[in-house]
Design a protein around this motif. Structure first.
Motif, mmCIF file in Angstrom:
data_model
loop_
_atom_site.group_PDB
_atom_site.id
_atom_site.type_symbol
_atom_site.label_atom_id
_atom_site.label_comp_id
_atom_site.label_asym_id
_atom_site.label_seq_id
_atom_site.Cartn_x
_atom_site.Cartn_y
_atom_site.Cartn_z
ATOM 1 N N TRP A 128 38.032 64.179 34.750
ATOM 2 C CA TRP A 128 36.818 65.000 34.779
ATOM 3 C C TRP A 128 36.392 65.638 33.456
ATOM 4 O O TRP A 128 35.323 66.260 33.401
ATOM 5 C CB TRP A 128 36.913 66.118 35.832
ATOM 6 N N GLU A 172 39.477 60.964 41.476
ATOM 7 C CA GLU A 172 38.490 61.523 42.412
ATOM 8 C C GLU A 172 37.047 61.373 41.943
ATOM 9 O O GLU A 172 36.374 62.350 41.598
ATOM 10 C CB GLU A 172 38.793 62.997 42.723
ATOM 11 N N ARG A 174 34.528 60.774 43.752
ATOM 12 C CA ARG A 174 33.605 61.487 44.645
ATOM 13 C C ARG A 174 33.441 62.944 44.227
ATOM 14 O O ARG A 174 32.342 63.492 44.241
ATOM 15 C CB ARG A 174 34.094 61.424 46.102
ATOM 16 N N THR A 175 34.546 63.577 43.832
ATOM 17 C CA THR A 175 34.473 65.003 43.520
ATOM 18 C C THR A 175 33.633 65.256 42.272
ATOM 19 O O THR A 175 32.756 66.120 42.278
ATOM 20 C CB THR A 175 35.882 65.594 43.353
ATOM 21 N N GLN A 178 29.915 64.321 43.169
ATOM 22 C CA GLN A 178 29.262 65.206 44.137
ATOM 23 C C GLN A 178 29.147 66.635 43.605
ATOM 24 O O GLN A 178 28.085 67.250 43.647
ATOM 25 C CB GLN A 178 30.037 65.177 45.465
ATOM 26 N N GLN A 179 30.260 67.153 43.064
ATOM 27 C CA GLN A 179 30.217 68.544 42.629
ATOM 28 C C GLN A 179 29.605 68.701 41.233
ATOM 29 O O GLN A 179 29.030 69.731 40.916
ATOM 30 C CB GLN A 179 31.615 69.171 42.715
ATOM 31 N N HIS A 186 30.613 71.983 39.858
ATOM 32 C CA HIS A 186 31.541 71.583 38.788
ATOM 33 C C HIS A 186 30.710 71.146 37.578
ATOM 34 O O HIS A 186 29.507 70.886 37.691
ATOM 35 C CB HIS A 186 32.410 70.397 39.243
ATOM 36 N N ASN A 230 40.096 59.993 46.020
ATOM 37 C CA ASN A 230 40.145 60.829 47.231
ATOM 38 C C ASN A 230 39.267 60.188 48.294
ATOM 39 O O ASN A 230 38.175 60.653 48.577
ATOM 40 C CB ASN A 230 39.744 62.279 46.962
ATOM 41 N N TRP A 332 38.077 74.906 52.006
ATOM 42 C CA TRP A 332 37.847 73.477 52.309
ATOM 43 C C TRP A 332 39.105 72.773 52.790
ATOM 44 O O TRP A 332 39.033 71.678 53.340
ATOM 45 C CB TRP A 332 37.306 72.749 51.068
ATOM 46 N N TRP A 415 39.711 74.638 38.476
ATOM 47 C CA TRP A 415 38.290 74.347 38.289
ATOM 48 C C TRP A 415 37.426 75.574 38.551
ATOM 49 O O TRP A 415 37.740 76.651 38.028
ATOM 50 C CB TRP A 415 37.902 73.131 39.155
#
Ligand code: GBH
Length: 454
Positions: A128, A172, A174-175, A178-179, A186, A230, A332, A415
């Protein structure tokens, strides 16, 4: 004695790899050192209001300097493997261009220290921390970022593959999609809307595929290449045939834009239909790259997504959790031990995957410090015992799970949640950097030593 747990058949394979996982920006600190360039997480965490308490990764666990002691801790726990990530901007300070030898040297030192105590390093190339200069040119919305990633991944794996056997392209997808770009919680903190989101998601899976090819081109031929994904953990709401069948369908459809496309080289009809006019542009050549064969699949397992059979087009429906559903310290993180069984079983079954790692599993805890100074994180022990029981069940059923990386060794920069949410089995006092193993560390150490779950 009669108080000891009876021997059981709940053993793990002799060569099972017990490990822990971390990520560069969450543990390293030393953000200005040895020529490291800025990433989107430096920018984001230093923007007021973006993280809990304005916390940043400037110091984090100071792992950049304290790795020798922390690796000693891993050894004392009996860990056999360690998953870490490389900070892209230590290697290429502005994302592309000339490599920075001093940044690479850190990973050589750290990996050497792991090997010296017999711990096998597993390397993630992207967890990330995108170089800020690449974000300034559009980040993952810019298709050129995929090429920049492949160049970085190939270079880094080429340099480390004499010492590191397993590489994961990304953590991840997706994370961070998406975020980072969907809801803005994020880095880089954007909300781009569905059409741009679908297109940048496509660039991300393309980057993964280009990364796989670049690693193969530059690393030792016996290097094993995979991903840490994930996947949405589709879990039958109760274990009867109709719901199990629905969970299998849901695994493909809920992961259509990530694991499904990288395994199959095509988007599912339902995915394209759901997106309609927002569907991404892609070419057959790109699809061939995206489905570049992997040697293993890493799966990060946290909360379950409960699935039931349904008579809709999709053939399944998600069952939302009631508000009384048990959760760990992160809102979550709902508890579903069976998820680790179903996620691995379905992935192995649907895509004929021969080698699976749990690249992350673990939990947050509010970690009360007892009067005697110890941390009795009984909630985390409960969580781990239940998930690991279900992982053992999967292995007994023949699911090819080869190793497990607990998230995480140390409390670290969580994060947007800053230092408020603690995922470590070792407590970190961030004011002093003192490490205190929690009850869960003792639990994990004993589990590894006996190699069975009771
Ligand atoms: C993983 O993320 C990460 O790989 C790791 O870096 C991280 O520290 C660890 O697990 C623990 O979080 O919009 O409020 O519902 C976990 C992935 C985090 C993805 C929470 C979904 C939903 C937050 N999940 N996120 S919310």
């Amino acid at each position: 004695t009669s108080l000891q747990a009876a021997p059981s058949s709940r053993n793990f394979p002799n060569d099972f790899l017990w490990g822990s996982a971390t990520a560069s920006y969450q543990v390293e600190g030393a953000v200005q050192e040895d020529g490291r360039g800025p990433s989107i997480w430096d920018t984001f965490s230093h923007t007021p209001g973006k993280t809990h308490h304005g916390d940043t990764g400037d110091i984090a666990d100071d792992f950049y300097h304290r790795y020798p002691q922390d690796i000693q801790l891993m050894k004392e726990l009996g860990l056999k493997a360690c998953r870490f990530s490389v900070s892209w901007t230590r290697i290429f300070p502005s994302g592309t261009g000339a490599p920075n030898q001093r940044g690479l040297d850190f990973y050589h030192r750290m990996v050497d220290a792991l090997l010296a105590v017999g711990i096998q390093p597993f390397c993630t190339l992207y967890h990330w921390d995108l170089p800020q200069p690449l974000q300034d040119r559009g980040g993952w919305e810019n298709r050129d970022t995929a090429k920049a990633f492949a160049d970085y991944a190939g270079y880094t794996a080429g340099k480390l593959s004499d010492k590191v056997s397993h590489f994961m392209t990304m953590n991840e997808m997706r994370t961070f999609v998406q975020q980072g770009y969907g809801d803005g919680t994020h880095a880089p903190g954007l909300i781009v809307g569905p059409k741009r989101l679908a297109q940048l998601t496509h660039h991300v899976v393309l980057a993964h595929g280009m990364g796989v090819q670049a690693i193969r081109a530059s690393a030792r031929p016996d290097t094993r290449v995979g991903i840490a994904d994930n996947v949405t953990v589709t879990t039958p709401v109760i274990e009867i045939p109709e719901h199990i069948a629905a969970a299998r369908v849901a695994m493909r459809e809920e992961n259509a834009m990530f694991q499904t496309v990288i395994q199959e080289g095509r988007y599912t009809e339902l995915y394209l239909k759901r997106l309609a006019a927002d569907a991404p542009h892609y070419t057959p050549e790109e699809m061939t790259i995206i489905r570049s064969p992997m040697d293993f699949v890493g799966i990060n397992v946290y909360q379950p997504t409960w699935i039931r059979a349904d008579h809709s087009d999709a053939g399944y429906a998600v069952v939302p959790a009631p508000s009384s559903y048990p959760r760990m310290f992160s809102p979550w993180l709902s508890v579903g031990p069976e998820g680790i069984y179903w996620a691995t079983k379905l992935v192995a079954d649907i895509w004929k995957v021969k080698e699976i790692y749990i690249t992350e599993n673990g939990s947050s805890s509010s970690d009360l410090i007892a009067p005697d100074g110890a941390v009795y994180d009984t909630d985390r022990v409960m969580f781990l015992r239940n998930y690991l029981t279900q992982m053992q069940r999967a292995i007994s059923d023949g699911v090819p799970i080869k190793g497990y990386f607990l998230w995480s060794l140390l409390d670290n920069f969580e994060w947007a949640d800053g230092y408020e949410k603690r995922f470590g089995i070792v407590y970190v006092d961030f004011a002093t950097q003192k490490r205190t193993p929690k009850l869960s560390a003792m639990f994990y150490k004993n589990l590894i030593a006996s190699n069975r779950i009771v």
